[in-house]
Design a protein around this motif. Structure first.
Motif, PDB file in Angstrom:
ATOM      1  N   ALA A 119       0.849  -1.211  -0.208  1.00 36.40           N
ATOM      2  CA  ALA A 119       0.100   0.119  -0.150  1.00 36.40           C
ATOM      3  C   ALA A 119       0.792   1.301   0.005  1.00 36.40           C
ATOM      4  CB  ALA A 119      -0.921   0.074   1.313  1.00 36.40           C
ATOM      5  N   ARG A 120       2.157   1.142   0.333  1.00 34.58           N
ATOM      6  CA  ARG A 120       2.955   2.258   0.329  1.00 34.58           C
ATOM      7  C   ARG A 120       4.369   1.890  -0.193  1.00 34.58           C
ATOM      8  NH1 ARG A 120       1.151   0.873   5.148  1.00 34.58           N
ATOM      9  NH2 ARG A 120      -0.222   2.659   5.227  1.00 34.58           N
ATOM     10  N   LEU A 121       5.263   2.813  -0.712  1.00 30.29           N
ATOM     11  CA  LEU A 121       6.355   2.757  -0.974  1.00 30.29           C
ATOM     12  C   LEU A 121       7.323   2.423   0.182  1.00 30.29           C
ATOM     13  CD1 LEU A 121       6.862   5.433  -3.808  1.00 30.29           C
ATOM     14  CD2 LEU A 121       6.582   3.256  -4.231  1.00 30.29           C
ATOM     15  N   GLY A 122       8.536   1.854   0.230  1.00 33.92           N
ATOM     16  CA  GLY A 122       9.492   1.699   1.249  1.00 33.92           C
ATOM     17  C   GLY A 122       9.922   0.257   1.458  1.00 33.92           C
ATOM     18  N   PRO A 123      10.860   0.231   2.604  1.00 31.56           N
ATOM     19  CA  PRO A 123      11.325  -1.031   2.559  1.00 31.56           C
ATOM     20  C   PRO A 123      10.221  -2.223   3.325  1.00 31.56           C
ATOM     21  CG  PRO A 123      11.923   0.503   4.315  1.00 31.56           C
ATOM     22  CD  PRO A 123      11.380   1.318   3.581  1.00 31.56           C
ATOM     23  N   PRO A 148      -0.261  -1.873  -9.780  1.00 30.86           N
ATOM     24  CA  PRO A 148       0.339  -0.565  -9.726  1.00 30.86           C
ATOM     25  C   PRO A 148       0.910  -0.060  -8.559  1.00 30.86           C
ATOM     26  CG  PRO A 148      -1.988  -0.533 -10.947  1.00 30.86           C
ATOM     27  CD  PRO A 148      -1.675  -1.910 -10.037  1.00 30.86           C
ATOM     28  N   ALA A 149       2.023   0.551  -8.690  1.00 33.55           N
ATOM     29  CA  ALA A 149       2.763   1.053  -7.528  1.00 33.55           C
ATOM     30  C   ALA A 149       2.033   2.089  -6.708  1.00 33.55           C
ATOM     31  CB  ALA A 149       4.077   1.646  -7.886  1.00 33.55           C
ATOM     32  N   PRO A 150       2.198   2.204  -5.569  1.00 32.34           N
ATOM     33  CA  PRO A 150       1.531   3.215  -4.898  1.00 32.34           C
ATOM     34  C   PRO A 150       2.187   4.571  -5.307  1.00 32.34           C
ATOM     35  CG  PRO A 150       2.514   1.719  -3.249  1.00 32.34           C
ATOM     36  CD  PRO A 150       2.875   1.431  -4.638  1.00 32.34           C
ATOM     37  N   ASP A 151       1.197   5.669  -4.835  1.00 34.12           N
ATOM     38  CA  ASP A 151       1.680   7.242  -5.221  1.00 34.12           C
ATOM     39  C   ASP A 151       3.040   7.543  -4.401  1.00 34.12           C
ATOM     40  OD1 ASP A 151       1.325   9.953  -4.493  1.00 34.12           O
ATOM     41  OD2 ASP A 151       0.401   9.529  -6.362  1.00 34.12           O
ATOM     42  N   LEU A 152       3.830   8.212  -4.863  1.00 34.11           N
ATOM     43  CA  LEU A 152       4.895   8.656  -4.265  1.00 34.11           C
ATOM     44  C   LEU A 152       4.577   9.600  -2.973  1.00 34.11           C
ATOM     45  CD1 LEU A 152       7.138  10.330  -7.257  1.00 34.11           C
ATOM     46  CD2 LEU A 152       7.456   8.093  -6.046  1.00 34.11           C
TER      47      LEU A 152
END
Length: 163
Positions: A119-123, A148-152
């Motif tokens: 649901a979110r970018l990151g490790p 699709p990748a989460p929003d920045l």
């Protein structure tokens, strides 16, 4: 070129699609599925500890192993059909992360999907097994989002000492 595609329940379509899009037509593609031994081992242990060892034909661990093998075979079949070109299918059993790393020996590319918090970018977008594979694979990686990748804006903020 040898391409290993790690086929995992839930994320495999994105990996197969990435291999179709990025692996050359003449690449040797290996669809890899790894079944962890922990569930079957727990069933074997429970049977031995609670019910005794006198009737191995009743051991539920054996049934779990057969179900896992049938599931893996079905998953690899679906992945091969989606890939739509010749490929090898490999099923391994053991510590998942170590089996995947071992399967990358001699490969030119490993395709895998994020399997953590998507649901979110990151490790945290990588689960423990995927993190191990990313850190230890013996070849370059193509790491894909299963959707699709989460929003920045979901990227974690910088720690205070880095601002």
């Amino acid at each position: 070129m040898a391409v290993v595609v790690w086929v995992v329940e839930g994320t495999w379509p994105a990996c197969v699609d990435a291999a179709r899009a990025h692996a050359p037509e003449d690449a040797e593609v290996v669809l890899l599925h790894v079944t962890g031994h922990d569930v079957a081992d727990a069933a074997h242990g429970a049977f031995a500890g609670l019910l005794g060892r006198g009737h191995p034909e009743r051991d539920p661990g054996t049934r779990v192993e057969h179900l896992a093998a049938a599931s893996a075979e079905s998953l690899l079949q679906a992945a091969a059909e989606r890939l739509g070109r010749p490929c090898a299918r490999v099923e391994r059993t053991g510590r998942v992360e170590r089996e995947v790393v071992a399967a990358t020996e001699g490969a030119d590319l490993l395709v895998l999907a994020r399997d953590g918090d998507r649901a979110r970018l990151g490790p945290h977008s990588l689960g423990p097994a995927s993190r191990f594979v990313v850190d230890h694979a013996a070849c370059p990686l193509l790491l894909v989002w299963p959707e699709p990748a989460p929003d920045l804006t979901t990227m974690p903020p910088l720690p205070p000492h880095h601002r």
